[in-house]
Scaffold this motif. Sequence first.
Motif, PDB file in Angstrom:
ATOM      1  N   ALA A 365       0.836  -1.200   0.000  1.00  0.00           N
ATOM      2  CA  ALA A 365       0.000   0.000   0.000  1.00  0.00           C
ATOM      3  C   ALA A 365       0.867   1.245   0.000  1.00  0.00           C
ATOM      4  CB  ALA A 365      -0.908   0.008   1.236  1.00  0.00           C
ATOM      5  N   HIS A 366       0.408   2.247  -0.770  1.00  0.00           N
ATOM      6  CA  HIS A 366       0.933   3.597  -0.610  1.00  0.00           C
ATOM      7  C   HIS A 366       0.211   4.150   0.618  1.00  0.00           C
ATOM      8  CE1 HIS A 366       2.477   2.895  -4.568  1.00  0.00           C
ATOM      9  NE2 HIS A 366       1.317   3.030  -5.179  1.00  0.00           N
ATOM     10  N   ALA A 367       0.784   3.883   1.781  1.00  0.00           N
ATOM     11  CA  ALA A 367       0.050   4.135   3.017  1.00  0.00           C
ATOM     12  C   ALA A 367      -0.210   5.623   3.249  1.00  0.00           C
ATOM     13  CB  ALA A 367       0.823   3.555   4.203  1.00  0.00           C
ATOM     14  N   GLY A 368       0.650   6.467   2.690  1.00  0.00           N
ATOM     15  CA  GLY A 368       0.487   7.902   2.897  1.00  0.00           C
ATOM     16  C   GLY A 368      -0.803   8.433   2.320  1.00  0.00           C
ATOM     17  N   GLY A 370      -3.503   6.148   1.448  1.00  0.00           N
ATOM     18  CA  GLY A 370      -4.579   5.162   1.573  1.00  0.00           C
ATOM     19  C   GLY A 370      -4.851   4.367   0.312  1.00  0.00           C
ATOM     20  N   ASN A 371      -3.872   4.322  -0.580  1.00  0.00           N
ATOM     21  CA  ASN A 371      -4.036   3.609  -1.859  1.00  0.00           C
ATOM     22  C   ASN A 371      -3.439   2.213  -1.703  1.00  0.00           C
ATOM     23  OD1 ASN A 371      -2.756   4.225  -5.258  1.00  0.00           O
ATOM     24  ND2 ASN A 371      -4.449   2.955  -4.578  1.00  0.00           N
ATOM     25  N   LEU A 372      -4.288   1.194  -1.798  1.00  0.00           N
ATOM     26  CA  LEU A 372      -3.851  -0.180  -1.540  1.00  0.00           C
ATOM     27  C   LEU A 372      -3.794  -1.010  -2.812  1.00  0.00           C
ATOM     28  CD1 LEU A 372      -6.294   0.499   0.914  1.00  0.00           C
ATOM     29  CD2 LEU A 372      -4.880  -1.301   1.893  1.00  0.00           C
ATOM     30  N   HIS A 373      -2.743  -1.822  -2.891  1.00  0.00           N
ATOM     31  CA  HIS A 373      -2.630  -2.765  -4.001  1.00  0.00           C
ATOM     32  C   HIS A 373      -2.592  -4.197  -3.483  1.00  0.00           C
ATOM     33  CE1 HIS A 373      -2.108   0.487  -6.755  1.00  0.00           C
ATOM     34  NE2 HIS A 373      -0.950   0.877  -6.280  1.00  0.00           N
ATOM     35  N   PRO A 374      -3.736  -4.733  -3.094  1.00  0.00           N
ATOM     36  CA  PRO A 374      -3.765  -6.156  -2.788  1.00  0.00           C
ATOM     37  C   PRO A 374      -3.673  -6.948  -4.091  1.00  0.00           C
ATOM     38  CG  PRO A 374      -5.985  -5.257  -2.672  1.00  0.00           C
ATOM     39  CD  PRO A 374      -5.050  -4.093  -2.936  1.00  0.00           C
ATOM     40  N   THR A 375      -2.999  -8.066  -4.047  1.00  0.00           N
ATOM     41  CA  THR A 375      -3.034  -9.001  -5.173  1.00  0.00           C
ATOM     42  C   THR A 375      -3.727 -10.275  -4.705  1.00  0.00           C
ATOM     43  OG1 THR A 375      -0.984  -8.127  -6.098  1.00  0.00           O
ATOM     44  CG2 THR A 375      -1.638 -10.325  -6.816  1.00  0.00           C
TER      45      THR A 375
END
Lengths: 455, 455
Positions: A365-368, A370-375
């Motif tokens: 995740a780009h935690a800063g 809130g953008n998440l990349h689950p695979t």
Amino acid sequence: MHPIVATLHAELGPGKVSTEPSLIHEYSRDRAPDRPEAPALAVVFAESVQDVQTTVRECSAAGVRIVPRGAGSGLSGGAHAVANGVVLSLERMNRILDVRVDDEVAVVEPGVVNADLNAAAAPHGLMYAPDPASFTIATLGGNIGTNAGGLRCAKYGVTRDSVLALDVVLADGELVRLGHATFKGVAGYDLVALLVGSEGTLGIVVGATLRLRHLPVAIRTVAAFFPDLPSAAAAVLAVGRARVQPAIMELMDRASIQDADRLNGTDFAGRGGALLLIQTDGFGAEAEAAVVRSVLAAAGGELADDGDQDAERFVRIRRNNRGSGREDRLRVGEDVAVPRSLLVDYAAELGRIAREYRVGMKLVAHAGDGNLHPTFWAEPEPGREAEAMEELEKALDESVRVALAMGGTITGEHGVGTFKLRWLGWEQQERVRELARGIKEVFDPQGVFNPGKAI
Amino acid sequence: MHPIVATLHAELGPGKVSTEPSLIHEYSRDRAPDRPEAPALAVVFAESVQDVQTTVRECSAAGVRIVPRGAGSGLSGGAHAVANGVVLSLERMNRILDVRVDDEVAVVEPGVVNADLNAAAAPHGLMYAPDPASFTIATLGGNIGTNAGGLRCAKYGVTRDSVLALDVVLADGELVRLGHATFKGVAGYDLVALLVGSEGTLGIVVGATLRLRHLPVAIRTVAAFFPDLPSAAAAVLAVGRARVQPAIMELMDRASIQDADRLNGTDFAGRGGALLLIQTDGFGAEAEAAVVRSVLAAAGGELADDGDQDAERFVRIRRNNRGSGREDRLRVGEDVAVPRSLLVDYAAELGRIAREYRVGMKLVAHAGDGNLHPTFWAEPEPGREAEAMEELEKALDESVRVALAMGGTITGEHGVGTFKLRWLGWEQQERVRELARGIKEVFDPQGVFNPGKAI
């Protein structure tokens, strides 16, 4: 062979139109997990604005559709070929026309690779901030088409925030200039922002004036292992409360760390169940890093003890964590965003979903922001692929539904393309989509540009 | 009395519709130098989303136009009343609905005053970055309507960069939600960016989700006097080359310094012919200020020798330099922007223009982003007002023409409104304006919202 091929050959001259089968195959899709509607009738390699205008005019006249393409590194199908369509590659229009150092502005053709602009700007102490993971191959035109994000967005903004003006070929072949060469400008509607992220459905970008930023005078990297995701996500919020704006703040879960270990021959997984990577930059980099270190330690993080070098290795690994190949229907990366405070809750839901639908899941995740990349992936036994795919699709649907219920979005930075169209109506009211279709109609009444995408 | 007045009275209830002459007079115009087309039929004070929807539905049905209004502090006529129109004031919708500290987001009604949001955010270590000079009176809805800029734009962006989502009442009264509550989001066209700066011509903003930023942990202010504008402008570029991104970088010419002296009882004009004010902020504030000081000194600047206190006084004076009253046709402030490297050339042209047309001219500029606010004025002898006004108009036209020839824009941050419409065609191709009109038609086919403005 469709007559448009001969027409374009004749109009554009030699070497610009290809129907070579393997090239058609390669250029008819991007890196989305779904398949293109149809192979392209031809691939056109434009070398000039005039080539683009000619292609657009001829295709419009012949009722042939156009799919614009940069490097084909998109993840949502925005560059997938469509029935009765040509693919218009902009990759040969790859000149950096100007770097105006004192204005902190660059003028580029659309086929310039993101990293090449950065290489050209660096000797002047400047950088182009948007840094999608694909920055070494992706073109700026493609970045503009998807309003690409990247790691540095929370501090430096997304692509839209760096685009000042665009030269655009409209559906009848006319060339217009949108925007302004200055940082600020509010004359009329913001058509530049409208074009950015429109995935080639409104016009073909043939030139761009981009804002550059100062190359940071210093960069500090801090890496910390946490026992689990919730403790790492709590640390993300603690950094914010300390009023530090990192340039990068990346979160990896245990499965992602294990994955990176496999790819890189490292053994990080033994050090914790979640990894938080933070970069600070600029004149305050060291002061910010000091605050970050103490905040992370107080939050239970175990700091990488050999300083920046180790941490920077993590960042390189993180940057390469996703780009190892095309995805398919049995291995799908997602791109939702949720309000930052809900990172932990959302991650917990992802775990639940993976268990419920018996699929694999790893998370970066780009935690800063809130953008998440689950695979999500399935590894079915032979003969059970169809069922596995169905379960995976259900897991994807559910992961998107939960993100929306938390006030999130179906796509933080990859775009809708074709692959996410089925979720768009979950996020947007029908009336909002009608407005978008109305705008499409204003720009492209015949539906020449990239039909069936984005909206 | 127009029948719409009775209808709105009946539908909205008591105390929300006024036809009181002095109030009509006050609410029929903003601070632009030109005059409104006509006085408003009535002023409606909406107190809720439903009030706005009711007003829009009734006016649409009756063929009455609507001019939305925040504080009326605009400088271009965007809030000027129109013939057969009501003014819809959003100032009573002034609640800050939420400050989500961990998300760094605020949810507001449109009538919240910019400074009030900042006051509410500050205890949480947060701020709302866009800071137009009118921030103590201007509403966020008005800021959104004009895509307001301010002093901190070069570092923190303009209003558009801080607006994540909008609740908008469309021309038929339907309420839609545009955008997303997250920092990033690329689902469909960027209709939020389209609405921001559209000057109330596409819909009525009744709610906004805004991105907040960290309140800087430190601020440093540096002031330096230069012999003349060219030397000060050269220093601006030198600061950029040192890779410092100031939060504020303001330039005042001799006439502006003298003007400030008169208003404030100070005597700064004796210290130099141009004043450069620079603020750095954040963890690197002191390190950046140190670089700024040495760069300015090397560029021939005389630093204010008693440190920050004196310099901060300058900033307060600068912030109040423009807002002292309404302008008129004999005293007009401009708002062009040019590429930053051309600041000196453009300032020289302004001097030439003032001499050529025998008008007064003073200049302040947001030097960090090339946004200039020259003020032109005439002081005719009695009976010669018409001639003087004509010369002044010629000077304005010429100043705009020269900015455009340098690659600039007719408006950096104030908006087009009514006053700058005559220049819009100088900046934008007719085809671009057709696209804008097409978009207007999609949103507002009847032309109910703020007709004759912005595009």
